[in-house]
Motif scaffolding. Structure first.
Motif, PDB file in Angstrom:
ATOM      1  N   HIS A  94       0.825  -1.212   0.000  1.00 15.67           N
ATOM      2  CA  HIS A  94       0.000   0.000   0.000  1.00 15.67           C
ATOM      3  C   HIS A  94       0.861   1.266   0.000  1.00 15.67           C
ATOM      4  O   HIS A  94       0.549   2.256   0.671  1.00 15.67           O
ATOM      5  N   GLY A  95       1.982   1.238  -0.736  1.00 14.16           N
ATOM      6  CA  GLY A  95       2.827   2.422  -0.852  1.00 14.16           C
ATOM      7  C   GLY A  95       2.182   3.481  -1.735  1.00 14.16           C
ATOM      8  O   GLY A  95       1.143   3.258  -2.371  1.00 14.16           O
ATOM      9  N   VAL A  96       2.809   4.662  -1.796  1.00 18.09           N
ATOM     10  CA  VAL A  96       2.213   5.767  -2.545  1.00 18.09           C
ATOM     11  C   VAL A  96       2.624   5.770  -4.006  1.00 18.09           C
ATOM     12  O   VAL A  96       2.026   6.479  -4.819  1.00 18.09           O
ATOM     13  N   GLY A  97       3.656   5.012  -4.375  1.00 15.44           N
ATOM     14  CA  GLY A  97       3.988   4.898  -5.785  1.00 15.44           C
ATOM     15  C   GLY A  97       5.137   5.751  -6.270  1.00 15.44           C
ATOM     16  O   GLY A  97       5.159   6.170  -7.430  1.00 15.44           O
ATOM     17  N   ILE A  98       6.113   6.021  -5.402  1.00 12.77           N
ATOM     18  CA  ILE A  98       7.313   6.736  -5.841  1.00 12.77           C
ATOM     19  C   ILE A  98       8.534   6.120  -5.184  1.00 12.77           C
ATOM     20  O   ILE A  98       8.497   5.728  -4.008  1.00 12.77           O
ATOM     21  N   MET A  99       9.617   5.998  -5.942  1.00 16.27           N
ATOM     22  CA  MET A  99      10.897   5.552  -5.385  1.00 16.27           C
ATOM     23  C   MET A  99      12.035   6.219  -6.143  1.00 16.27           C
ATOM     24  O   MET A  99      11.861   6.679  -7.275  1.00 16.27           O
ATOM     25  N   PHE A 100      13.173   6.288  -5.495  1.00 21.99           N
ATOM     26  CA  PHE A 100      14.393   6.814  -6.103  1.00 21.99           C
ATOM     27  C   PHE A 100      15.399   5.681  -6.264  1.00 21.99           C
ATOM     28  O   PHE A 100      15.558   4.851  -5.351  1.00 21.99           O
ATOM     29  N   LEU A 101      16.069   5.661  -7.394  1.00 22.98           N
ATOM     30  CA  LEU A 101      17.246   4.821  -7.577  1.00 22.98           C
ATOM     31  C   LEU A 101      18.461   5.664  -7.219  1.00 22.98           C
ATOM     32  O   LEU A 101      18.670   6.739  -7.809  1.00 22.98           O
TER      33      LEU A 101
END
Length: 261
Positions: A94-101
């Motif tokens: 249920h994450g918000v849908g953003i990540m950083f590489l």
């Protein structure tokens, strides 16, 4: 923004390998920061990521949209995936849908301990490691040294538990802790349930290197023997010992207390 819709895309395959394999993350020297808080903290303290990865649905979220707009305005790299493809990358339910590489910092181990530091001897639970990092950062500690048996600090679970503490700490992994302790010019304290000296009776108004050990076995006998002080945290309840992360927090903030007096 680059939109990718195929699971056969080479960039997507590389990201999925990183997302699902600790070995791949170690080998590549990269990891994924999942969630608004970690991404915002990285932006604030470290700058642009290698890539920002978002799901199509997340663009309706105001916080996510603001991060993406800033990065696009500064000509940073943004990838967008359909929700189903993104879900296979994220380790957060249920994450918000953003990540950083991002690249994981690679640092040479200093020749000697000189500032407040934490040495983790085979602490294996990622949640414990992350909690210790978070408490260390809050207490103003600058360096963390991890033995080869300690959980990988840049794993998703450790990152989530530490809540951005990584970005204000110098973290050294796969370190042989014994030489650091043997040659330390600062006070070294190892916690042990069998120690006679109480934590509260030690002078902590000076640089200290704290040593914490495995959840079940504690600090190894070798490192206990090398530490200048072995200390115990007295407790009243009928339990054998504190969790290692709780123990670390008590130690760090006793040092803070003494230095604030």
């Amino acid at each position: 923004m680059k939109i990718i819709t195929s699971r056969d895309n080479a960039q997507y395959k590389d990201l999925k390998h990183l997302a699902t394999s600790s070995q791949a993350r170690r080998k590549a020297g990269r990891t994924l920061l999942d969630g608004v808080h970690l991404c915002e903290t990285w932006l604030q303290l470290r700058g642009h990521p290698e890539q920002c990865i978002v799901s199509e649905g997340a663009m309706q979220n105001g916080e996510v949209a603001a991060i993406v707009a800033r990065l696009e305005g500064e000509h940073a790299h943004v990838l967008c995936f359909p929700d189903a493809l993104y879900a296979a990358l994220s380790q957060v339910e249920h994450g918000v849908g953003i990540m950083f590489l991002v690249e994981t910092p690679q640092r040479a181990t200093p020749a000697a301990l000189s500032v407040n530091a934490v040495l983790l001897d085979n602490v294996q639970d990622p949640g414990n490691v992350g909690s210790i990092l978070r408490s260390a950062a809050a207490a103003g500690i600058g360096e963390v040294y991890c033995s080869p048996g300690t959980a990988f600090c840049w794993s998703p679970k450790v990152l989530r538990a530490a809540m951005g503490a990584h970005f204000v700490l110098d973290i050294f992994e796969n370190v042989d802790l014994a030489p650091l302790l043997a040659d330390a010019p600062i006070a070294t304290l190892a916690t042990s349930g069998y120690a006679r000296q109480r934590l509260y009776d030690v002078d902590l108004k000076r640089p200290v290197a704290w040593v914490f050990g495995h959840e079940g076995q504690g600090v190894s006998d070798e490192l206990l023997g090398l530490a200048r002080h072995q200390v115990v945290i007295p407790h009243l309840g009928e339990v054998e010992s504190l969790n290692v992360a709780a123990c670390a927090a008590v130690c760090f903030f006793e040092q803070v207390r003494q230095n604030l007096d």
